[in-house]
Design a protein around this motif. Structure first.
Motif, short mmCIF file in Angstrom:
data_model
loop_
_atom_site.label_atom_id
_atom_site.label_comp_id
_atom_site.label_asym_id
_atom_site.label_seq_id
_atom_site.Cartn_x
_atom_site.Cartn_y
_atom_site.Cartn_z
N LEU A 92 0.70 -1.20 0.08
CA LEU A 92 0.08 0.00 -0.17
C LEU A 92 0.88 1.19 -0.12
CD1 LEU A 92 -2.83 -0.86 2.50
CD2 LEU A 92 -2.82 -1.20 0.09
N ASP A 93 1.86 1.30 0.79
CA ASP A 93 2.82 2.46 0.75
C ASP A 93 3.16 2.64 -0.59
OD1 ASP A 93 2.44 2.78 3.34
OD2 ASP A 93 4.36 1.81 3.90
N ASP A 94 3.81 1.54 -1.39
CA ASP A 94 4.46 1.86 -2.51
C ASP A 94 3.28 2.17 -3.61
OD1 ASP A 94 6.61 0.92 -4.48
OD2 ASP A 94 4.95 -0.18 -5.33
N PHE A 95 2.16 1.58 -3.50
CA PHE A 95 1.05 2.06 -4.51
C PHE A 95 0.64 3.49 -4.21
CE2 PHE A 95 -3.47 2.71 -5.89
CZ PHE A 95 -3.45 1.88 -7.00
N ALA A 96 0.48 3.77 -3.07
CA ALA A 96 0.17 5.34 -2.67
C ALA A 96 1.13 6.17 -3.37
CB ALA A 96 0.07 5.48 -1.17
#
Length: 569
Positions: A92-96
């Motif tokens: 999620l951190d990477d996608f955000a």
């Protein structure tokens, strides 16, 4: 949100999968860099250990399958498969970080989920089936937090959730005294995501089938999502409607079926997963086919040149046009005939194609909305004496600030179409006569027209006849036959009819089916039932739930808005 065209406002195959789905998409899908204004995050959890959690064989297959479809629709997807909590957080951190410039974010989750403490949670691979209140946030992933984290401010959110929503607790919160009335875990509930929409694969209290039919490599929900995504130009509310119909039909009669997908949301502008196509005016008529027997105008009307051997619209009869809801019918047509072909046929003089093109341009279905162009095609269809074109043109005239001349012309068009035997026109005309659109109310003539339309199977006309004591019983039986045959419109009209007769408690199950199918009236009636304890226990939370969903639909009648005024507000 675009108003859904229902005749509801006028009266107060299996999944078509053929060989079902191809093998799951190659795992390379979803690995390309995230770029562009439309991105998608696809999360699938299948490999639960079957001891603590039931495994879901098709959840990862589903996200692999939908990945390629969303990619073809112009989205940049990213896949997360069988992730534990730490891996999910990292993903999620990477996608955000990489989706900061997106204007639209689609999130698709297939796996286990539940509601607790007013929030909804998905279940990572390493999550336990039991926990304590203080550890819920550590062990599970809040869907609301996920949305807030990965969706840029102001972006449109489209959330697909394919998870069971049965009443059996998915997670046991050990230090909650459920016996004393303290709320434990519950089925996934409403999410507040701001501007956007949520599409659940199943209704509250119902399972989400991992496959249908037996042996299918993907879930019925994923199969329908992909199948209908092949149709360009469906506004999202129409897309939800036809996906829901496909899943309901595919699972009707199954041991744990039928499965009814369920959607809600709030958006101001039309939203398309696949944009409408640009169809220039006056395309070469050489591509069009002349009028054929299946689409021919009634006797006496001018016919075109000699008929060719085959007409691409030959399977669409007037009888089908006369009783089927337009969004469903037009979606079926567009699944087999590109919008450009329909417009070319219309330009070549095909009255059925002109009718379809008029409807499409009037509401922006399959093509960009263009009211002048819509009217032009409907005028051409009506001029050929085509009953469906006459009826649709009359409707268009009355719905767009009609002048006295427009009202008179609409009456003449309805009358001509009705006299040609077109059931939908009979129902429209009957309603207009009853409410006095064309002069003093004429209930005798109105009832006679409803009876003629009902005899041809038009559901709204069948419902209307339940208001007349001498025809009520027979038409209640007709509606029951429709409902028992797998048509939720039958359930909806049964709900409306019993409510009008003050026997709602006898139709609570029908109201539930109609509400889950997206009928505004059924949602309002069910909300009122929960608020008053009529046929169900008083439940303020359920009342507020259904009232909110009813108010979100612009076709909700004023009397029904008044019915639920204050409920959940």
């Amino acid at each position: 949100m675009k108003q859904v065209r229902r005749i509801i406002a006028l009266v107060a195959g299996l999944l078509a999968l053929g060989g079902l789905a191809p093998a799951a998409a190659a795992q390379s899908c979803g690995t390309a860099p995230l770029k562009g204004e439309r991105v998608a995050l696809l999360i699938g959890n299948s490999a639960y250990n079957d001891f603590e959690w039931p495994s879901l064989k098709n959840a990862v297959n589903d996200i692999d399958y939908v990945c390629e479809a969303f990619e073809r629709a112009g989205m940049a997807p990213r896949i997360v498969r069988n992730a534990d909590k730490a891996a999910l957080d990292k993903a999620l951190d990477d996608f955000a970080a990489k989706a900061r410039g997106a204007k639209s974010v689609l999130i698709y989750y297939a796996g286990h989920g539940f509601e607790y403490g007013g929030r909804n949670w998905l279940v990572p691979m390493d999550a336990p089936p039991a926990t304590r209140r203080a550890d819920v946030e550590k062990r599970y992933l809040s869907i609301e937090a996920l949305v807030k984290h990965v969706v840029p401010k102001g972006a449109f959110t489209l959330l697909f959730v394919d998870a069971c929503r049965t009443t059996e607790p998915v997670v046991r919160v050990e230090d909650v005294d459920v016996a004393a009335g303290v709320a434990g875990s519950a089925p996934l509930g409403l999410l507040d995501i701001g501007q956007g929409a949520v599409f659940y694969s199943t209704a509250k209290g119902r399972p989400a089938l991992d496959f249908a039919p037996v042996g299918s490599p993907v879930s019925p929900f994923a199969a329908a999502v992909v199948h209908q995504l092949a149709i360009p130009g469906l506004e999202i509310s129409d897309y939800f409607k036809i996906v829901s119909r496909d899943v309901y039909k595919a699972t009707f009669g199954m041991q744990l079926g039928p499965q009814q997908p369920f959607h809600y949301g709030s958006w101001f502008d039309d939203y398309y997963l696949v944009a409408p196509v640009e169809v220039p005016q006056a395309r070469a008529a050489a591509a069009a086919l002349p009028v054929t027997a299946a689409a021919a105008p009634p006797a006496g009307a001018t016919r075109g040149p000699a008929k060719p051997a085959a007409d691409p619209l030959a399977d669409i009869s007037l009888d089908r046009l006369a009783i089927e809801d337009e969004p469903l019918l037009v979606a079926d047509v567009l699944a087999h005939h590109p919008a450009a072909q329909l417009v070319a046929l219309a330009d070549g003089g095909h009255p059925l194609a002109q009718h379809l093109a008029g409807y499409m341009f009037s509401l922006g279905v399959g093509v960009k909305k263009d009211l002048p162009r819509a009217r032009a095609y409907l005028e051409q269809s009506a001029a050929q004496g085509f009953p469906a074109g006459q009826q649709e043109l009359a409707y268009l005239l009355l719905e767009n600030d009609p002048s006295p001349d427009d009202v008179k012309r609409a009456y003449d068009l309805y009358l001509a179409s009705s006299n040609a035997g077109f059931s939908k026109a009979k129902t429209h005309l009957a309603y207009r006569l009853a409410v006095g659109t064309f002069g003093p109310a004429d209930f005798v003539r109105s009832q006679a027209l409803y009876a003629e339309a009902a005899a041809k199977g038009h559901p709204a006309a069948i419902f209307a006849l339940t208001y007349f004591p001498d025809t009520r019983a027979a038409n209640m039986a007709r509606l029951r036959t429709l409902a028992d045959g797998g048509n939720p419109e039958g359930n909806h009209w049964l709900c409306e009819a019993h409510f009008a007769d003050k026997t709602r408690k006898d139709a609570i199950e029908d109201c539930g089916v109609g509400a889950r199918a997206g009928f505004a009236g059924s949602r309002a009636i069910l909300a009122d039932a929960y608020a008053k304890g009529d046929g169900v226990p008083v439940d303020a939370k359920e009342a507020a739930f259904w009232a909110k969903l009813a108010r979100d639909l612009p076709e909700l009648r004023k009397d029904q808005r008044d019915l639920i005024a204050g409920v959940g507000e």
